[in-house]
Design a protein around this motif. Structure first.
Motif, PDB file in Angstrom:
ATOM      1  N   ARG A  50      -5.471  13.173  -1.380  1.00  0.00           N
ATOM      2  CA  ARG A  50      -4.876  11.909  -0.942  1.00  0.00           C
ATOM      3  C   ARG A  50      -5.499  10.726  -1.661  1.00  0.00           C
ATOM      4  N   ARG A  51      -4.627   9.763  -1.959  1.00  0.00           N
ATOM      5  CA  ARG A  51      -5.097   8.502  -2.525  1.00  0.00           C
ATOM      6  C   ARG A  51      -4.121   7.401  -2.133  1.00  0.00           C
ATOM      7  N   ILE A  52      -4.572   6.174  -2.281  1.00  0.00           N
ATOM      8  CA  ILE A  52      -3.750   5.011  -1.946  1.00  0.00           C
ATOM      9  C   ILE A  52      -3.681   4.124  -3.178  1.00  0.00           C
TER      10      ILE A  52
ATOM     11  N   GLU B  33       0.681   5.373   0.108  1.00  0.00           N
ATOM     12  CA  GLU B  33      -0.172   6.544   0.325  1.00  0.00           C
ATOM     13  C   GLU B  33       0.446   7.749  -0.358  1.00  0.00           C
TER      14      GLU B  33
ATOM     15  N   ARG C 208       0.847  -1.189   0.000  1.00  0.00           N
ATOM     16  CA  ARG C 208       0.000   0.000   0.000  1.00  0.00           C
ATOM     17  C   ARG C 208       0.887   1.245   0.000  1.00  0.00           C
TER      18      ARG C 208
ATOM     19  N   LEU D 175      -9.022   8.902  -1.523  1.00  0.00           N
ATOM     20  CA  LEU D 175      -9.550   9.280  -0.216  1.00  0.00           C
ATOM     21  C   LEU D 175     -10.213  10.650  -0.259  1.00  0.00           C
TER      22      LEU D 175
ATOM     23  N   GLU E 121      -6.564   1.371  -6.990  1.00  0.00           N
ATOM     24  CA  GLU E 121      -6.416   2.728  -6.486  1.00  0.00           C
ATOM     25  C   GLU E 121      -7.626   3.071  -5.631  1.00  0.00           C
TER      26      GLU E 121
ATOM     27  N   THR F 160       5.185   6.120   4.126  1.00  0.00           N
ATOM     28  CA  THR F 160       4.002   6.053   3.254  1.00  0.00           C
ATOM     29  C   THR F 160       3.838   4.718   2.541  1.00  0.00           C
TER      30      THR F 160
ATOM     31  N   VAL G 273       0.153  11.875  -1.428  1.00  0.00           N
ATOM     32  CA  VAL G 273      -0.391  13.153  -0.971  1.00  0.00           C
ATOM     33  C   VAL G 273       0.053  14.230  -1.944  1.00  0.00           C
TER      34      VAL G 273
END
Length: 172
Positions: free
Chosen positions: A53-55, A26, A24, A49, A46, A98, A28
């Motif tokens: 932000r996304r993961i 993260e 994972r 958030l 994907e 991250t 920003v």
């Protein structure tokens, strides 16, 4: 960035792998403060958030480049590029901010001049019509070691890439 989002939306979830088995990352993006982005790599999934932000989720064995930049009122405080191999469950790994659970660090450079040089080397590989995510992990280790010693790394040519693919095919 749109291309990456479109590719990962098409990719969907990695077949047969629960989210706990994926690495994972993260990301920003806060303008003029923090920017984390993937320079290359193919996420399996994907998760957005919010608008900042996304993961991204990477299957074990996949290779990707994570660029992290941060600044404060006095200027840049962090410029870093890591090329990582996503690890499988229970596999030994190094911790990277991250990135959960961590990854196998193939290359790490700090400071904008070195990051910029790496971005140029990645561009050169792409100009050879090779996906940097498919390049030999040994090449990234070679580049890391040469740059750390202040030396020029060897170019990753189509011939080297073909040799890597053939070696991988026979399991050497």
């Amino acid at each position: 960035m749109i291309g990456l989002a479109a590719r990962s939306a098409r990719a969907g979830r990695a077949p047969g792998l629960p989210l706990d088995d994926l690495t994972r990352v993260e990301l920003v993006w806060i303008v003029k403060q923090i920017e984390h982005w993937i320079r290359f790599g193919r996420p399996a999934r994907e998760q957005v958030l919010d608008r900042r932000r996304r993961i991204l989720f990477f299957p074990p064995g996949s290779v990707f480049a994570l660029v992290r930049w941060a600044a404060n009122e006095h200027g840049t405080v962090l410029s870093r590029l890591d090329i990582l191999r996503a690890v499988g469950r229970g596999e030994a790994c190094q911790t990277i901010p991250t990135v959960t659970p961590g990854g196998d660090i193939l290359l790490r450079v700090d400071g904008w001049p070195k990051v910029e040089r790496m971005l140029q080397l990645i561009d050169a590989i792409e100009a050879s019509d090779i996906d940097p995510a498919e390049a030999s992990p040994d090449h990234w280790r070679h580049v890391h070691n040469r740059l750390a010693a202040g030396e020029t790394p060897r170019a990753y040519t189509r011939q080297r890439h073909r040799a890597f693919l053939l070696r991988r095919e026979i399991g050497a």
